[in-house]
Design an enzyme around this catalytic site. Structure first.
Site, short mmCIF file in Angstrom:
data_model
loop_
_atom_site.label_atom_id
_atom_site.label_comp_id
_atom_site.label_asym_id
_atom_site.label_seq_id
_atom_site.Cartn_x
_atom_site.Cartn_y
_atom_site.Cartn_z
N HIS A 66 27.29 -0.56 -6.00
CA HIS A 66 27.61 -0.50 -4.74
C HIS A 66 27.17 0.62 -3.95
O HIS A 66 27.58 0.80 -2.83
CB HIS A 66 29.14 -0.57 -4.66
CG HIS A 66 29.73 -1.79 -5.46
ND1 HIS A 66 29.55 -3.30 -4.84
CD2 HIS A 66 30.13 -2.01 -6.69
CE1 HIS A 66 29.90 -3.88 -6.02
NE2 HIS A 66 30.45 -3.14 -6.89
N ARG A 67 26.23 1.52 -4.29
CA ARG A 67 25.62 2.73 -3.90
C ARG A 67 24.79 2.04 -2.62
O ARG A 67 24.88 2.76 -1.58
CB ARG A 67 24.86 3.26 -4.50
CG ARG A 67 25.70 4.22 -5.66
CD ARG A 67 25.01 5.72 -6.31
NE ARG A 67 26.02 6.53 -7.02
CZ ARG A 67 25.83 6.23 -8.33
NH1 ARG A 67 24.96 5.68 -8.97
NH2 ARG A 67 26.56 7.00 -8.99
N GLY A 68 24.16 0.83 -2.68
CA GLY A 68 23.43 0.45 -1.65
C GLY A 68 24.19 0.14 -0.31
O GLY A 68 23.98 0.73 0.80
N ASP A 103 18.65 7.44 -8.62
CA ASP A 103 19.73 6.39 -7.87
C ASP A 103 20.63 7.71 -7.07
O ASP A 103 21.49 7.12 -6.54
CB ASP A 103 20.56 5.91 -9.17
CG ASP A 103 21.59 4.95 -8.52
OD1 ASP A 103 21.11 4.14 -7.74
OD2 ASP A 103 22.60 5.08 -8.94
N THR A 151 25.43 3.82 1.00
CA THR A 151 24.40 4.45 1.58
C THR A 151 23.78 3.71 3.01
O THR A 151 23.95 4.68 4.00
CB THR A 151 22.96 4.54 0.67
OG1 THR A 151 23.56 5.14 -0.70
CG2 THR A 151 22.07 5.41 1.44
#
Length: 320
Positions: free
Chosen positions: A258-260, A177, A263
């Site tokens: 919320h890293r999607g 991740d 990124t």
């Protein structure tokens, strides 16, 4: 290379597909950087935060005014699978302790990688205790060493690059991740391209320096393009309309956290800068969606559809 905040890249694929070769070629592609002379962490003289204790002025705000500046290549550091935790994090300088009787810190690989790239080949085989160390440092950007009577805190902000063969084992979800992008490399099946690969390799084996010289112009051209993109990046606009589509895409694919979105937005902005655009378009998001989201999908053992196909279908529905 354009935007280190993306969070690095994981390159997984078949054996013998030049994954390591591509990563180790980074050093020749990156424009050099300025650093404080003699600093073991290559601190940036113009920075006002994130400096080591040695480079911090008495007011604690910036590097000393009279600090000598040198130009150095961007660090690209290999982390071997067999490395000990002391070698990675740093430890007591035994030589100075024995000869001078003082407690001094001997910086490790994380110190060398600051402001550069940390490369781990066969990252899916990395020992668990080193994975834990990398998770802590990657999250904070700071390496903390408390051992043998020494207490050191130094900057360790690097782009994490890993490569490996998925047949040899999976990567721990926590570490996976942390990678911003996930690239899949497959064996080329086109005969003409395979022949060209062999020709170039034979030419390199015969005369490595002449082979490299033949590509100097292309390398310099790419360097200029990367440098221009780095300067252009702060001025690239990400419209709200595109940002909403990015969020819709992540909701459609049921991406956890919320890293999607972060990124996707950072990578699309970097791609726009690299292509010379001043504004992010939906096509930029479309081009990098699989790279940014493949490793963030929920794993369903009953799912028969390939991850890339799932993302492509969601992209067509949301970004049409």
């Amino acid at each position: 290379m354009v935007s280190p905040t993306i969070g690095g890249v994981m390159v997984m694929g078949h054996r013998g597909t030049a994954k390591s070769t591509a990563v180790r070629a980074l050093a020749a592609m990156l424009p050099p950087i300025k650093a404080v002379a003699g600093c073991p962490y290559s601190c940036a003289p113009e920075r006002t935060a994130g400096l080591c204790e040695r480079c911090t002025s008495p007011d604690g705000k910036k590097a000393p005014v009279k600090a000598t500046t040198v130009t150095i290549p961007v660090p690209v550091v290999d982390l071997p699978l067999g490395a000990t935790e002391d070698r990675v994090c740093g430890t007591l300088d035994i030589e100075r302790a024995l000869t001078q009787g003082v407690q001094a810190f001997a910086p490790g690989l994380l110190a060398r990688a600051n402001r550069g790239f940390l490369y781990i080949d066969e990252v899916n085989l990395l020992e668990d205790h080193l994975v834990d160390v990398l998770l802590d440092v990657a999250a904070s950007g700071t390496n903390v060493v408390e051992r043998e009577g020494i207490s050191i805190r130094h900057p360790a902000r690097f782009v994490l690059v890993g490569s490996g063969n998925p047949e040899e084992g999976d990567l721990r979800p926590q570490l996976l991740d942390r990678f911003g992008l996930h690239a899949r490399i497959t064996t080329i099946t086109e005969v003409e391209e395979r022949v060209e690969i062999v020709r170039r390799r034979r030419a390199y084996d015969a005369d490595p320096f002449a082979f490299a010289a033949n590509w100097d112009k292309e390398t310099a051209k790419l360097q200029r393009k990367i440098k221009g993109a780095q300067k252009r990046l702060p001025d690239v606009v990400l419209p709200d309309s595109v940002l909403y589509k990015i969020a819709e895409l992540c909701v459609k694919l049921e991406i956890d956290g919320h890293r999607g979105e972060l990124t996707l937005s950072r990578t699309a902005t970097a791609l726009a800068a690299f292509e010379g655009h001043n504004e992010v378009k939906l096509d930029d998001v479309r081009r990098i969606a699989i790279l940014a989201l493949r490793h963030r999908l929920r794993k369903d053992p009953l799912e028969t559809q390939d991850d890339a196909v799932r993302i492509e279908r969601a992209v067509e529905e949301v970004l049409a």
